[in-house]
Design an enzyme around this catalytic site. Sequence first.
Site, PDB file in Angstrom:
ATOM      1  CB  CYS A 187       1.197  11.459  -1.238  1.00 49.98           C
ATOM      2  SG  CYS A 187      -0.025  11.554  -2.735  1.00 49.98           S
TER       3      CYS A 187
HETATM    4  C1  UGA Z   1      -0.051   7.709  -1.239  1.00 44.32           C
HETATM    5  C2  UGA Z   1      -1.099   6.338  -0.014  1.00 44.32           C
HETATM    6  O1  UGA Z   1      -0.491   4.836  -0.255  1.00 44.32           O
HETATM    7  C3  UGA Z   1      -2.721   6.639  -0.245  1.00 44.32           C
HETATM    8  O2  UGA Z   1      -2.858   6.648   0.006  1.00 44.32           O
HETATM    9  C4  UGA Z   1      -2.539   8.296  -0.236  1.00 44.32           C
HETATM   10  O3  UGA Z   1      -3.456   8.626  -0.877  1.00 44.32           O
HETATM   11  C5  UGA Z   1      -1.834   9.452  -1.591  1.00 44.32           C
HETATM   12  O4  UGA Z   1      -0.272   9.003  -0.919  1.00 44.32           O
HETATM   13  C6  UGA Z   1      -1.778  10.432  -0.827  1.00 44.32           C
HETATM   14  O5  UGA Z   1      -1.632  11.182  -0.234  1.00 44.32           O
HETATM   15  O6  UGA Z   1      -2.549  11.599  -2.006  1.00 44.32           O
HETATM   16  P1  UGA Z   1       0.775   7.853  -3.820  1.00 44.32           P
HETATM   17  O7  UGA Z   1       1.776   7.954  -3.558  1.00 44.32           O
HETATM   18  O8  UGA Z   1      -0.231   6.884  -5.099  1.00 44.32           O
HETATM   19  O9  UGA Z   1      -0.684   7.292  -2.762  1.00 44.32           O
HETATM   20  O10 UGA Z   1       1.494   5.739  -3.907  1.00 44.32           O
HETATM   21  P2  UGA Z   1       1.413   4.841  -3.239  1.00 44.32           P
HETATM   22  O11 UGA Z   1       1.201   3.032  -3.955  1.00 44.32           O
HETATM   23  O12 UGA Z   1       1.364   4.344  -1.418  1.00 44.32           O
HETATM   24  O13 UGA Z   1       3.720   4.396  -2.669  1.00 44.32           O
HETATM   25  C7  UGA Z   1       4.252   5.950  -2.132  1.00 44.32           C
HETATM   26  C8  UGA Z   1       5.767   5.618  -2.356  1.00 44.32           C
HETATM   27  O14 UGA Z   1       6.351   4.186  -1.307  1.00 44.32           O
HETATM   28  C9  UGA Z   1       6.308   4.839  -3.722  1.00 44.32           C
HETATM   29  O15 UGA Z   1       7.781   5.477  -4.244  1.00 44.32           O
HETATM   30  C10 UGA Z   1       5.929   3.265  -3.737  1.00 44.32           C
HETATM   31  O16 UGA Z   1       7.593   2.076  -4.864  1.00 44.32           O
HETATM   32  C11 UGA Z   1       6.631   3.358  -2.042  1.00 44.32           C
HETATM   33  N1  UGA Z   1       6.698   1.912  -1.300  1.00 44.32           N
HETATM   34  C12 UGA Z   1       4.747   1.564  -1.502  1.00 44.32           C
HETATM   35  C13 UGA Z   1       7.078   1.103  -0.675  1.00 44.32           C
HETATM   36  O17 UGA Z   1       8.125   1.169  -1.397  1.00 44.32           O
HETATM   37  N2  UGA Z   1       6.913  -0.083  -0.657  1.00 44.32           N
HETATM   38  C14 UGA Z   1       5.689  -0.391  -0.597  1.00 44.32           C
HETATM   39  O18 UGA Z   1       5.493  -1.168   0.470  1.00 44.32           O
HETATM   40  C15 UGA Z   1       5.096   0.419  -0.567  1.00 44.32           C
END
Ligand code: UGA
Length: 442
Positions: free
Chosen positions: A267
């Site tokens: 995403c």
């Molecule tokens: C993300 C959004 O959080 C959701 O709200 C959205 O619905 C979704 O995309 C989408 O568009 O369908 P997702 O991709 O499942 O969800 O995962 P996240 O938990 O957001 O993590 C994304 C990336 O950011 C991961 O690689 C994670 O490790 C990284 N991340 C997350 C960080 O590096 N630091 C953080 O503090 C949080």
Amino acid sequence: MPRVSIIGTGYVGLCTGLMLAENGHNVTLVDIDPQKVKNVQSGTAPFHEPGLDDALKTQRSTGRLTATTDTQTAIQNTTHTFLCVGTPQDEDGAADLTAIEKAARDVGKALQGIEREHTLITKSTVPPGTTRTLIQPAARNAANDAEGDHLHIAMNPEFLREGSAIEDARNPDKIVIGSDDPETIPRVEILYQNHDAPIVRTDASTAEMIKYANNAFLATKITFANEMANLAETVGADWEDIAQAIGLDHRINPNFFRAGVGFGGSCFPKDVQAIAHLAREHERRSRLLDAVLEANHAQPIRAVDLLEEETGPLEGKRIALLGLSFKPDTDDVRNTRAAPIYDELTQRGAKVTAHDPQAAKNFQDLRPDARIVDTVDEALQGAHGVIVQAAWTAYTKLEPTFFTTHMEDAIVVDGRRALDAEALKQAGITYRAIGQGRRLDA
Ligand code: UGA
């Protein structure tokens, strides 16, 4: 009583369908892939997502959730259809809308000549304007209902995170419903009667833009954390303490502020590129989002640099890479930061042994030459260093002695700042993490 069909049984379709079935609605999931349909019918999740198997089995047993490959019958027997098909990225970063346009036409065709009210709802992430200018005409023309006398159109984006998708579907922070016809909004709202989340009612393009802006903001926030963490580390300051302190400012908040090897997944990278592309198309280039993408591209290499600072030249060194999915609790490797880390390590001459509790097979498809082993023991055995890329509990709960026993040189680079740094230090392990300014051995 509304009856719902859902086109596309990926994360979004399945989790939305489950949540609606749990709320008492009859739901038919539709997919062109017979295997996916079989999976749903047998209550088996087609991908790794905590709680999904159980939730599927429960809803199958209530009789409220079913699946089929027969799009036409599913739509004709329902009052609402959600479009939950993929909108992948094409070569220049734009969203590829071929599948969603076809799905909209299929819905229209199924409703041709049927003078019953039907509400078509876009849930897939699509660029602003898509529902109005592509989905609505495609569906209504195919239905011979150009004026929308019977076929009502709305946009209702999702905010589910992989790994906690079911919980997020059950307990959303907000529900966004967009339609250019205000009378359509209550038709969608009745599906969410059991939720007490605030509802944002708006037009379709604004609903579409909300989804992109939400993801772009979070991706920017993470990138800000990464940039500050890189700098903090260089000047001997510590990002964890900085994030805690500035996160206490209620205007900032501490969530999505973890520094690491960058954001991956299906995403954030795709959506930020799509919105940056849209901005360029409209001659409104977003310098900020372009910079976010550039910084995120460079960030995984930081972990390799930290490792090499401790191991010395990586040529010929045995390095373990733990965590291949883009984050823990998923087997999804789309845009995983493990790929650039693996590439950089091998390019610098390291011999990499990788491990993941769920994503080994998917990563092997991405990097057929990668050596991926079944256990953490094997990955660490004889290693001169390890990078933890995804913070699976299988890694964060490891005893420090596990590293010292198996590794040749106990050097740990924590790409997600998820391990117990103090405990590792006590055991004599060299621990480095992005944003860790205070050298633990100081
Ligand atoms: C993300 C959004 O959080 C959701 O709200 C959205 O619905 C979704 O995309 C989408 O568009 O369908 P997702 O991709 O499942 O969800 O995962 P996240 O938990 O957001 O993590 C994304 C990336 O950011 C991961 O690689 C994670 O490790 C990284 N991340 C997350 C960080 O590096 N630091 C953080 O503090 C949080």
